[in-house]
Scaffold this motif. Structure first.
Motif: not given
Length: 84
Positions: A13, A16-18, A43, A46-47, A50, A53-54, A64
């Motif tokens: 993650l 991918k996200s950061a 970043g 973003g994690i 994700e 959403n998952r 966060e």
């Protein structure tokens, strides 16, 4: 997909996200801060996004603001296990 996030999944993650590549072994160290690893607040946001959403559920508000991967995993995994 399990009901717990592993350090390997967090490392994926983060990439991918950061945009930060970190070996899972580095994430296992208790006191390594996200900032030291190169993950800033955007970043981490973003994690969190994700993961939301998952799993189709909001993550804890403090996720966060976690300072370390261990703190983040403990908080997120606790929420996933309780369904919060």
């Amino acid at each position: 997909m399990t009901d717990r996030i592993t350090v390997e999944e967090l490392a994926e993650l983060m990439k991918k996200s950061a945009g930060v590549t970190v070996a899972p072994d580095e994430l296992r160290q208790q006191d390594t801060a996200f900032a030291t690893l190169g993950v800033d607040s955007l970043g981490l946001l973003g994690i969190v996004g994700e993961l939301e959403n998952r799993y189709g559920t909001p993550m804890p508000p403090d996720a966060e603001r976690s300072k370390t991967p261990r703190q983040f995993l403990d908080l997120v995994n606790s929420a996933l296990m309780t369904g919060a």
